[in-house]
Design a protein around this motif. Structure first.
Motif, short mmCIF file in Angstrom:
data_model
loop_
_atom_site.label_atom_id
_atom_site.label_comp_id
_atom_site.label_asym_id
_atom_site.label_seq_id
_atom_site.Cartn_x
_atom_site.Cartn_y
_atom_site.Cartn_z
N ASP A 21 0.81 -1.22 0.00
CA ASP A 21 0.00 0.00 0.00
C ASP A 21 0.85 1.27 0.00
O ASP A 21 0.35 2.37 0.20
N ASN A 22 2.18 1.12 -0.22
CA ASN A 22 3.04 2.31 -0.24
C ASN A 22 4.20 2.07 -1.18
O ASN A 22 5.22 1.51 -0.80
N ILE A 23 4.05 2.49 -2.42
CA ILE A 23 5.12 2.26 -3.41
C ILE A 23 5.86 3.55 -3.72
O ILE A 23 6.41 3.74 -4.78
N THR A 24 5.89 4.46 -2.72
CA THR A 24 6.62 5.73 -2.90
C THR A 24 8.03 5.62 -2.35
O THR A 24 8.56 6.55 -1.78
N THR A 25 8.65 4.46 -2.50
CA THR A 25 10.00 4.26 -2.01
C THR A 25 10.99 5.17 -2.73
O THR A 25 10.79 5.55 -3.88
N LYS A 26 12.06 5.53 -2.03
CA LYS A 26 13.06 6.45 -2.58
C LYS A 26 14.07 5.68 -3.42
O LYS A 26 14.67 4.72 -2.96
N ARG A 27 14.25 6.12 -4.65
CA ARG A 27 15.20 5.47 -5.55
C ARG A 27 16.29 6.49 -5.89
O ARG A 27 16.14 7.25 -6.83
N ASN A 28 17.36 6.49 -5.13
CA ASN A 28 18.41 7.49 -5.37
C ASN A 28 19.77 6.89 -5.66
O ASN A 28 20.69 7.60 -6.02
N LYS A 29 19.90 5.58 -5.51
CA LYS A 29 21.17 4.91 -5.83
C LYS A 29 20.89 3.78 -6.82
O LYS A 29 20.02 2.94 -6.61
N LEU A 30 21.67 3.78 -7.89
CA LEU A 30 21.54 2.75 -8.92
C LEU A 30 22.71 1.78 -8.78
O LEU A 30 23.87 2.20 -8.75
N ILE A 31 22.39 0.50 -8.67
CA ILE A 31 23.41 -0.55 -8.53
C ILE A 31 23.69 -1.13 -9.90
O ILE A 31 22.77 -1.57 -10.60
N LEU A 32 24.97 -1.12 -10.30
CA LEU A 32 25.36 -1.58 -11.64
C LEU A 32 26.42 -2.68 -11.53
O LEU A 32 27.62 -2.39 -11.48
N PRO A 33 26.01 -3.95 -11.48
CA PRO A 33 26.98 -5.04 -11.51
C PRO A 33 27.42 -5.33 -12.95
O PRO A 33 26.67 -5.07 -13.89
N CYS A 34 28.61 -5.88 -13.11
CA CYS A 34 29.18 -6.07 -14.45
C CYS A 34 29.27 -7.55 -14.79
O CYS A 34 29.78 -8.35 -14.01
N LEU A 35 28.81 -7.86 -15.99
CA LEU A 35 28.73 -9.26 -16.41
C LEU A 35 30.09 -9.84 -16.76
O LEU A 35 30.35 -11.02 -16.52
N ILE A 36 30.98 -9.03 -17.31
CA ILE A 36 32.31 -9.55 -17.71
C ILE A 36 33.35 -9.33 -16.61
O ILE A 36 34.00 -10.27 -16.16
N SER A 37 33.51 -8.09 -16.15
CA SER A 37 34.58 -7.79 -15.20
C SER A 37 34.26 -8.22 -13.77
O SER A 37 35.16 -8.42 -12.97
N SER A 38 32.97 -8.36 -13.44
CA SER A 38 32.51 -8.66 -12.08
C SER A 38 32.68 -7.49 -11.12
O SER A 38 32.58 -7.65 -9.90
N ARG A 39 32.91 -6.31 -11.65
CA ARG A 39 32.98 -5.09 -10.84
C ARG A 39 31.55 -4.64 -10.49
O ARG A 39 30.60 -4.98 -11.19
N ILE A 40 31.39 -3.88 -9.41
CA ILE A 40 30.09 -3.35 -9.01
C ILE A 40 30.21 -1.85 -8.81
O ILE A 40 31.08 -1.38 -8.08
N TYR A 41 29.34 -1.10 -9.49
CA TYR A 41 29.29 0.35 -9.31
C TYR A 41 28.02 0.73 -8.55
O TYR A 41 26.96 0.13 -8.76
N VAL A 42 28.13 1.74 -7.70
CA VAL A 42 26.97 2.36 -7.07
C VAL A 42 26.95 3.82 -7.52
O VAL A 42 27.91 4.56 -7.30
N VAL A 43 25.87 4.22 -8.18
CA VAL A 43 25.78 5.54 -8.78
C VAL A 43 24.68 6.35 -8.10
O VAL A 43 23.54 5.87 -7.96
N ASP A 44 25.03 7.54 -7.66
CA ASP A 44 24.07 8.46 -7.06
C ASP A 44 23.31 9.18 -8.16
O ASP A 44 23.88 9.99 -8.89
#
Length: 407
Positions: A21-44
């Motif tokens: 009943d509350n889908i107004t969650t805050k989306r301010n960080k995007l998680i970007l995992p990498c398929l080849i390098s296996s690195r993980i980025y967190v983007v504001d």
């Protein structure tokens, strides 16, 4: 990104498991995992939405040493706020399923999610239903073999996954496995959005079968719901071309299911009001490998009377096939990109690599069903300042149909 050859394949928000009943969650960080390098980025992307800023980077060596995992794919946040990322292999590129966990506040790598003895042979996508204490994951491919492109010699050798895995969400244990057939390649997994629903679908890219999974008392079962027949062809790598259902989306009202067929080139809309009997109500071709005038000739087709025409939007010929999709909250706008995986793009759609991919908008009839290409909308990634780009995952900061899991 500060590195090359990462293969930014999927993406997810740092918050995505929300109350019904509350889908107004805050989306301010995007998680970007990498398929080849296996690195993980967190983007504001919350501080300045038009000027995203890299705020954290987890190096591959940390993932390798702490988790003995690699080749990262799908992202969802867990009910406790932590972030769960599926993996396809081990550091050497051998097949190995399972998940790694990031802290939902600090984004520190916490370790593996499942018990070590529970890791399935391959992995790719997952979805969960908190009210039923279940997580279901798909199989994917063996990274070091699939990373070279599609090779028919890899068929019947375990390169392409075949299992659907059922997990106890709270205990993090594997409870059931379903064999969906050799080289079926289960990729996309989706539960219905209704948090009380104990059913969903998994699409098998190479077999062209979409299975419905559902709960029966205390166990889970699967049944075939949709079958998209392969086409007999000449001038292609095989004599039969599978649809290759690369992605699947379910509308928030659980009325429609959408499939993208990366090789055949069509997007399909199914009415799933009767979940065990999906009904095709919309279809549109936006590219693919069977277009008229191309190198492939369709010799026998159970569905089409003639090969579809090429698509031109705003004077640009659209190459490639529909891959990753995203649906607006109202269900009226379906967006699609046409890059699957860089090595496979080079093999099947070299023009996409040379000219860059695109994002298209498909207008949806939400009343009776039906799909129409919006000829006034085109995002051309071939015009990027540093050269053509291959676009894949799509996210809406205001909410979409694949980010949030309702608890």
């Amino acid at each position: 990104m500060p590195n090359l050859k990462d293969e930014l394949h999927s993406s997810g928000w740092s918050a995505g498991c929300v109350c019904f009943d509350n889908i107004t969650t805050k989306r301010n960080k995007l998680i970007l995992p990498c398929l080849i390098s296996s690195r993980i980025y967190v983007v504001d992307v919350g501080s300045q939405c038009r000027a995203p800023k890299l705020c954290k980077m987890i190096e591959p060596v940390d993932v390798f040493w702490k988790c003995n995992k690699g080749h990262l794919s799908i992202v969802h946040s867990l009910p406790n706020g932590d972030i769960l990322i599926a993996n396809m292999g081990d550091p050497a590129g051998n097949g190995k399923g399972g998940f790694i966990v990031l802290d939902g506040e600090t984004f520190e790598l916490k370790g593996n999610w499942e018990n070590e003895c529970e890791a399935p042979p391959t992995g790719y996508d997952f979805w969960y239903q908190p009210r039923h204490n279940v997580l279901i994951s798909s199989a994917g491919l063996v990274p070091k073999r699939a990373g070279r492109g599609f090779n028919p010699d890899d068929l019947k050798k375990g390169v392409f996954g075949r299992r659907l895995n059922v997990w106890n969400l709270s205990c993090r244990t594997l409870t059931q496995c379903f064999d969906l057939g050799e080289d079926s390649l289960p990729l996309s997994v989706k539960f219905l959005h209704n948090p009380d629903a104990a059913e969903g679908y998994v699409s098998c890219a190479l077999s062209g079968i979409i299975y419905r999974f559902y709960k029966t008392c205390y166990t889970w079962s699967v049944e075939e719901a949709i079958q998209i027949p392969a086409k007999d062809v000449s001038g292609w790598i095989l004599c039969k071309m599978p649809a290759f259902t690369a992605d699947m989306v379910i509308s928030l009202d659980d009325k429609y299911l959408y499939l993208s067929n990366w090789l055949h080139g069509d997007i399909r809309q199914y009415d799933i009001s009767k979940t065990c009997k999906p009904r095709l109500v919309g279809q549109v071709f936006v590219g693919g490998s069977i277009l008229r005038g191309g190198p492939v000739t369709v010799c026998r087709d159970e569905e089409l009377k003639c090969q579809p025409e090429p698509l031109v939007i705003k004077c640009k010929r659209v190459y490639g096939g529909p891959c990753k999709m995203q649906l607006s909250l109202d269900g009226k706008r379906l967006y699609v990109t046409n890059s699957f995986y860089s090595t496979w793009d080079k093999q099947f759609y070299p023009n996409v690599v040379r000219e860059g991919s695109v994002m298209l908008q498909i207008d949806v009839d939400t009343e009776k069903g039906g799909l129409t290409v919006n000829k006034n909308f085109l995002v051309d990634f071939g015009k990027e300042p540093n050269g053509p780009c291959l676009a894949h995952s799509i996210r809406f900061p205001c909410g979409d149909s694949t980010s949030d899991i309702l608890a």
